[in-house]
Design a protein around this motif. Structure first.
Motif, mmCIF file in Angstrom:
data_model
loop_
_atom_site.group_PDB
_atom_site.id
_atom_site.type_symbol
_atom_site.label_atom_id
_atom_site.label_comp_id
_atom_site.label_asym_id
_atom_site.label_seq_id
_atom_site.Cartn_x
_atom_site.Cartn_y
_atom_site.Cartn_z
ATOM 1 N N VAL A 157 66.424 34.060 40.974
ATOM 2 C CA VAL A 157 67.791 33.834 40.465
ATOM 3 C C VAL A 157 67.814 32.768 39.372
ATOM 4 C CG1 VAL A 157 68.885 34.642 42.580
ATOM 5 C CG2 VAL A 157 68.427 32.210 42.317
ATOM 6 N N ASP A 167 73.566 35.935 39.488
ATOM 7 C CA ASP A 167 73.967 36.723 40.642
ATOM 8 C C ASP A 167 73.422 38.143 40.465
ATOM 9 O OD1 ASP A 167 75.251 37.929 42.709
ATOM 10 O OD2 ASP A 167 77.263 37.336 42.093
ATOM 11 N N THR A 227 74.045 40.669 42.546
ATOM 12 C CA THR A 227 74.926 41.696 43.115
ATOM 13 C C THR A 227 75.911 42.170 42.045
ATOM 14 O OG1 THR A 227 76.468 40.009 43.903
ATOM 15 C CG2 THR A 227 74.759 40.753 45.436
#
Ligand code: DAT
Ligand code: MG
Length: 142
Positions: free
Chosen positions: A34, A139, A141
């Motif tokens: 990330v 992120d 998602t």
């Protein structure tokens, strides 16, 4: 619980062109990257990062080594990331690390052990903030 940990591919491993292979091992083990950057720590930065070890006999060698060349710093995300990443990298001393672990495969001495991983959730938060601002973490998602 999804958790984050800090990883550093240390100067010995970057110098030996092991960066790609190590990242493959990490991502195949289920960690999502990330945050990631290539940087060279100054001696002062290394002393601050490892301040808990100030006063130990290996502190000077450790901070000189960690500032001796580029490193790849990553924030990794996964369920139980801290504990699972410590298992993936193995014991501090590559000679004691289990076969298959990153330190067993690529470390050459207790000092030059190829990779760093945070040792607790609390320290992970501090170590991540040491290198990254929140806007540098992505992120995955949708
Ligand atoms: P770890 O990196 O497994 O969390 P640590 O936090 O005790 O280990 O020490 C930080 C680093 O310092 C370690 O990766 C390598 C170096 N180091 C620790 N103990 C050492 C020793 N006895 N001799 C040489 N280097 C050492
Ligand atoms: Mg440690």
């Amino acid at each position: 619980m999804t958790e984050r940990t800090l990883a550093i591919i240390k100067p010995d491993a970057v110098r030996r062109n092991l960066t790609g292979e190590i990242i493959t091992i990490i991502t195949q083990a289920g960690f999502r990257i990330v945050g990631m950057k290539l940087l060279r720590m100054t001696k002062e930065q290394a002393e601050n990062f490892y301040q808990v070890h100030r006063g130990r006999p290996f502190f000077e060698d450790l901070t000189r080594f960690m500032s001796s060349g580029p490193v790849v710093v990553m924030v990794l995300e996964k369920d139980h990331a801290v504990e699972d990443f410590r298992s993936l990298i193995g014991a501090t001393d590559p000679a004691e690390a289990l076969p298959g672990t990153i330190r067993h495969r690529f470390g050459t001495s207790k000092g030059e052990n190829a990779i760093h991983g945070s040792d607790s959730v609390e320290n992970a938060l501090w170590e991540i903030a040491f290198f990254f601002s929140l806007t540098e973490l992505v992120d995955h998602t949708s």
